[in-house]
Design a protein around this motif. Structure first.
Motif, mmCIF file in Angstrom:
data_model
loop_
_atom_site.group_PDB
_atom_site.id
_atom_site.type_symbol
_atom_site.label_atom_id
_atom_site.label_comp_id
_atom_site.label_asym_id
_atom_site.label_seq_id
_atom_site.Cartn_x
_atom_site.Cartn_y
_atom_site.Cartn_z
ATOM 1 N N VAL A 66 0.843 -1.190 0.000
ATOM 2 C CA VAL A 66 0.000 0.000 0.000
ATOM 3 C C VAL A 66 0.880 1.243 0.000
ATOM 4 O O VAL A 66 2.063 1.183 0.323
ATOM 5 N N VAL A 67 0.269 2.372 -0.364
ATOM 6 C CA VAL A 67 0.950 3.662 -0.338
ATOM 7 C C VAL A 67 0.410 4.441 0.859
ATOM 8 O O VAL A 67 -0.807 4.532 1.043
ATOM 9 N N ALA A 68 1.330 4.991 1.665
ATOM 10 C CA ALA A 68 0.913 5.722 2.857
ATOM 11 C C ALA A 68 1.777 6.960 3.053
ATOM 12 O O ALA A 68 2.935 6.993 2.642
ATOM 13 N N CYS A 125 -4.895 2.694 -2.582
ATOM 14 C CA CYS A 125 -3.917 3.129 -3.574
ATOM 15 C C CYS A 125 -2.718 2.189 -3.435
ATOM 16 O O CYS A 125 -2.120 2.114 -2.356
ATOM 17 N N VAL A 126 -2.404 1.454 -4.496
ATOM 18 C CA VAL A 126 -1.351 0.438 -4.435
ATOM 19 C C VAL A 126 -0.434 0.566 -5.647
ATOM 20 O O VAL A 126 -0.862 1.014 -6.714
ATOM 21 N N GLY A 149 -6.120 6.062 -0.433
ATOM 22 C CA GLY A 149 -7.100 5.357 -1.236
ATOM 23 C C GLY A 149 -8.024 6.337 -1.929
ATOM 24 O O GLY A 149 -7.912 7.552 -1.752
ATOM 25 N N PHE A 150 -8.946 5.784 -2.701
ATOM 26 C CA PHE A 150 -9.915 6.571 -3.456
ATOM 27 C C PHE A 150 -11.308 6.035 -3.172
ATOM 28 O O PHE A 150 -11.480 4.822 -3.001
ATOM 29 N N HIS A 151 -12.303 6.909 -3.147
ATOM 30 C CA HIS A 151 -13.687 6.460 -3.011
ATOM 31 C C HIS A 151 -14.173 5.930 -4.352
ATOM 32 O O HIS A 151 -13.959 6.565 -5.391
#
Length: 112
Positions: free
Chosen positions: A66-68, A99-100, A88-90
């Motif tokens: 994951v992206v953080a 978001c990966v 992330g995205f809705h």
């Protein structure tokens, strides 16, 4: 839309980590998991609360990259001290999709 300078963007540390644990977070106001994310040797393991229960089970999360954001100050969320912000995205229904990275990348890699 507000604009930011390139220098401001460079201050945000968006890094890749691997989820090593995902546990229910019953104390959260909205359904969430407590994630433990490994960002590699330099950054170590950090905890985060993530409202991603609609699209993911804990079993589906383990091992996923994951992206953080890793350079926000820690934030108290109920009994949890969150140490990073998972991105992330809705989707069309308002659920958060993570978001990966498209391919496997080294832990701790910075978004360019």
């Amino acid at each position: 839309m507000q604009t930011v300078s390139w220098g401001d963007f460079e201050k945000v540390e968006l890094r890749v980590g691997r989820i090593i644990a995902a546990d229910p977070f019953p104390e959260a106001r909205k359904p969430a998991y407590v994630l433990r994310i490994d960002f590699g040797e330099a950054l170590g393991i950090r905890k985060s609360s993530a409202q991603i229960t609609a699209l993911y089970t804990p079993e589906q999360l383990i091992g996923r990259q994951v992206v953080a954001v890793v350079n926000f100050p820690a934030k108290q969320i109920g009994p949890l001290m969150s140490e990073c912000l998972v991105t992330g995205f809705h989707d069309a229904e308002g659920n958060v999709a993570l978001c990966v990275p498209e391919r496997e990348v080294p832990l701790g890699a910075k978004l360019l």
